[in-house]
Structures are given as C-alpha cells and as structure tokens.
Design a protein around this motif. Structure first.
Motif, mmCIF file in Angstrom:
data_model
loop_
_atom_site.group_PDB
_atom_site.id
_atom_site.type_symbol
_atom_site.label_atom_id
_atom_site.label_comp_id
_atom_site.label_asym_id
_atom_site.label_seq_id
_atom_site.Cartn_x
_atom_site.Cartn_y
_atom_site.Cartn_z
ATOM 1 N N ARG A 11 146.969 -77.355 8.475
ATOM 2 C CA ARG A 11 146.439 -78.586 7.876
ATOM 3 C C ARG A 11 145.412 -78.326 6.776
ATOM 4 O O ARG A 11 145.042 -79.228 6.039
ATOM 5 N N GLY A 12 144.922 -77.088 6.674
ATOM 6 C CA GLY A 12 143.935 -76.749 5.658
ATOM 7 C C GLY A 12 144.571 -76.572 4.289
ATOM 8 O O GLY A 12 145.794 -76.580 4.141
ATOM 9 N N ARG A 13 143.723 -76.395 3.290
ATOM 10 C CA ARG A 13 144.241 -76.275 1.922
ATOM 11 C C ARG A 13 145.088 -75.023 1.738
ATOM 12 O O ARG A 13 146.168 -75.083 1.156
ATOM 13 N N LEU A 14 144.588 -73.897 2.237
ATOM 14 C CA LEU A 14 145.369 -72.664 2.123
ATOM 15 C C LEU A 14 146.598 -72.733 3.009
ATOM 16 O O LEU A 14 147.698 -72.325 2.604
ATOM 17 N N LEU A 74 150.948 -66.555 10.969
ATOM 18 C CA LEU A 74 150.046 -66.535 9.819
ATOM 19 C C LEU A 74 148.795 -67.309 10.213
ATOM 20 O O LEU A 74 148.853 -68.514 10.477
ATOM 21 N N ASP A 75 147.651 -66.630 10.252
ATOM 22 C CA ASP A 75 146.404 -67.270 10.652
ATOM 23 C C ASP A 75 145.487 -67.433 9.447
ATOM 24 O O ASP A 75 145.005 -66.457 8.874
ATOM 25 N N VAL A 76 145.262 -68.684 9.059
ATOM 26 C CA VAL A 76 144.344 -69.006 7.956
ATOM 27 C C VAL A 76 143.349 -70.050 8.460
ATOM 28 O O VAL A 76 143.101 -71.061 7.813
ATOM 29 N N GLY A 99 144.697 -64.178 7.090
ATOM 30 C CA GLY A 99 144.057 -64.441 5.810
ATOM 31 C C GLY A 99 142.679 -65.029 5.989
ATOM 32 O O GLY A 99 142.128 -65.608 5.049
ATOM 33 N N THR A 100 142.121 -64.889 7.157
ATOM 34 C CA THR A 100 140.794 -65.409 7.458
ATOM 35 C C THR A 100 139.788 -64.277 7.380
ATOM 36 O O THR A 100 139.944 -63.265 8.065
ATOM 37 N N SER A 101 138.758 -64.406 6.543
ATOM 38 C CA SER A 101 137.741 -63.363 6.455
ATOM 39 C C SER A 101 136.634 -63.644 7.455
ATOM 40 O O SER A 101 136.604 -64.685 8.105
ATOM 41 N N GLY A 102 135.723 -62.704 7.596
ATOM 42 C CA GLY A 102 134.606 -62.882 8.510
ATOM 43 C C GLY A 102 134.718 -62.091 9.794
ATOM 44 O O GLY A 102 133.802 -62.107 10.617
ATOM 45 N N ALA A 125 144.253 -59.255 5.735
ATOM 46 C CA ALA A 125 144.029 -59.165 4.291
ATOM 47 C C ALA A 125 142.804 -59.990 3.909
ATOM 48 O O ALA A 125 142.873 -61.222 3.941
ATOM 49 N N PRO A 126 141.687 -59.355 3.563
ATOM 50 C CA PRO A 126 140.536 -60.116 3.084
ATOM 51 C C PRO A 126 140.869 -60.987 1.875
ATOM 52 O O PRO A 126 140.227 -62.010 1.652
ATOM 53 N N ASN A 127 141.869 -60.571 1.097
ATOM 54 C CA ASN A 127 142.296 -61.362 -0.060
ATOM 55 C C ASN A 127 143.789 -61.153 -0.275
ATOM 56 O O ASN A 127 144.250 -60.009 -0.335
#
Length: 266
Positions: A11-14, A74-76, A99-102, A125-127
C-alpha cells in the motif's frame, strides 16, 4: 519459470510502484500482499475492496504461504517490521528481497546465518537504483586515491532512519580501501553536538530531511588543491524498479544472503 511474488508494504508508495512493475513483467506475478490489517480483503490497483479477483491481503505470512505459495517476498515496509518478516520468510522457505533500510549490522548478521543454514536465498538492498549502486562503486574506486571523504545524503522528510542505508553501505564499502584516520583539524571542536555528522572510521556522514526531496547522495572526496564530487539523484520511485526486478530474478538461484545490489551487478 513464472516467479510468484508476495509484497509486504504494497500500500506504500514504493510498494505500489513495485506492484505495477512486477505485474507488468512477463516472468512474474503478484500473488499476495502482507499487511498488518485488511486481512481477507483485496487490492485492486489502489482500491481496497471485498471484491475477489485482486491481490489478496494477509496479516499472517504462514497463511499467505499456505494459500498462495510465493517464491519471493518483496519487503518494502519499515525497520520495525522487516526483521521479523524476513526471519519468518526464511523459515517458511520464501526468498526475501528487502528494500527497507535501517537494519543493524547485528540483525543482518543473524539473517545471514539463518539464510545460509536454511539454504534460502535472500537479497538486502539499501538502494535498488542502478545509478546509486554505480555511485557507490565509483566512490570506492576514488577513495583508493582520495582518502578524505564526507557523505551528504538527502531524503524526504517521511524517512524514518538516519543516516540512510545507502550512506551507511557506501561508508562500509569505502572502509575496505581506506586507512582509518581522523579528518579535519586534529584539535577541531564541535560547538553544537552533531555539527560534524556521524563518524565512520573518521569519515563523516550528514543527513538532510526535507519535503520535496526523494533520494539523493553526494560523496565528496578531497585532495590537495582538488575536490571530487560523485552525486546520484533519484527523482522518481520508478528509478528503483529495474533493481527490484533484477533482485527478484537473481534471488531464485541464491542459497545465501547477499547484502547490496553491487554484489549482483558486474
């Protein structure tokens, strides 16, 4: 082979952009969405309804696995959710693409061990931007010769973690070729805490958060009488889609954890 993908954070933008990109890919299909709510409902484009035929929502990854049998998760989502999502996915035999940083070094180390023990591929992947990955690679090349480095990363004001995963990854890559040393005047005084930024073996990282930004980074490398600036800008989340598709295809053949897209780019 048709790759079946579940998306955490659809549901998020990415996540929304990734859903469209994966749906358009000829060798992939989105079979489910993992969320903390909307269990039993369906995602039709950006609409959430009770009408079947869209992407089904699940709040349980185990139930999602039973019903839809995805190859890849795919985890964002966000740093608070991603660690447990990835641990459970590996235990269930689903290959995570993150694709989630932190994520901390300690948590990445735990996931690396779990992935290797289960022989379930995982890519963090940090980016996902190909240009950003090249920026990191070029920075490492330059740091062999210009060892005084400062990193300036700029992101939108809704980003939760600072410094960004890309900045941290860039610094980690540079430490492999740079001798640790303190930069600036040896008697430098910081009159406002944080004015000189975060410190990584003497390198400095500065984080900016402002509305209007998306994802931007400059690596500044100083030498006697010269300055080299390596900069990358993402103006649209579509810049992350080629990397997401690449990682989704690559993770199928992996039996361990890969940290950083630079490890699957020649």
């Amino acid at each position: 082979m048709m790759i079946k993908v579940a998306i955490a954070g659809a549901r998020g933008r990415l996540g929304s952009a990734a859903l469209q990109a994966i749906t358009a890919a000829p060798d992939m299909e989105v079979v489910a969405a993992l969320d903390y709510k909307y269990d039993g409902l369906y995602l039709h484009n950006s609409m959430i309804t009770e009408e079947p035929g869209g992407v089904p929502f699940y709040t349980s990854l185990a139930q999602l696995m039973t019903d839809t049998q995805p190859d890849v998760l795919l985890d964002v989502t966000d740093p608070d959710a991603v660690f447990n999502n990835v641990k459970e996915a590996i235990a269930l035999g689903i290959r995570p693409v993150v694709g989630t940083s932190g994520l901390s070094k300690e948590k990445i180390a735990i996931l690396t061990e779990l992935s290797a023990a289960a022989r379930v591929g995982c890519i963090i992947a940090p980016n996902f931007s190909i240009g950003a990955v090249l920026m990191m690679k070029f920075s490492v090349m330059a740091a062999r010769y210009l060892g005084d480095v400062e990193i300036l990363e700029m992101h939108h004001d809704r980003k939760l973690d600072a410094p960004s995963g890309t900045a941290v990854k860039t610094a980690e890559m540079i430490t492999k070729v740079r001798e640790p040393h303190v930069q600036g005047h040896p008697e430098e005084q910081e009159h406002q805490a944080g004015a000189r930024g975060a410190d990584v073996e003497g390198m400095k990282i500065h984080s900016i958060r402002l509305p209007g930004l998306l994802a931007h980074q400059q690596v500044l490398l100083g030498g006697e009488g010269e300055l080299l600036t390596i900069r990358h800008d993402s103006f649209d989340r579509n810049s992350f889609m080629p990397g997401i598709l690449m990682a989704t295809r690559e993770v199928i053949a992996k039996t361990d954890l890969v940290y950083g897209l630079e490890n699957i780019i020649d």
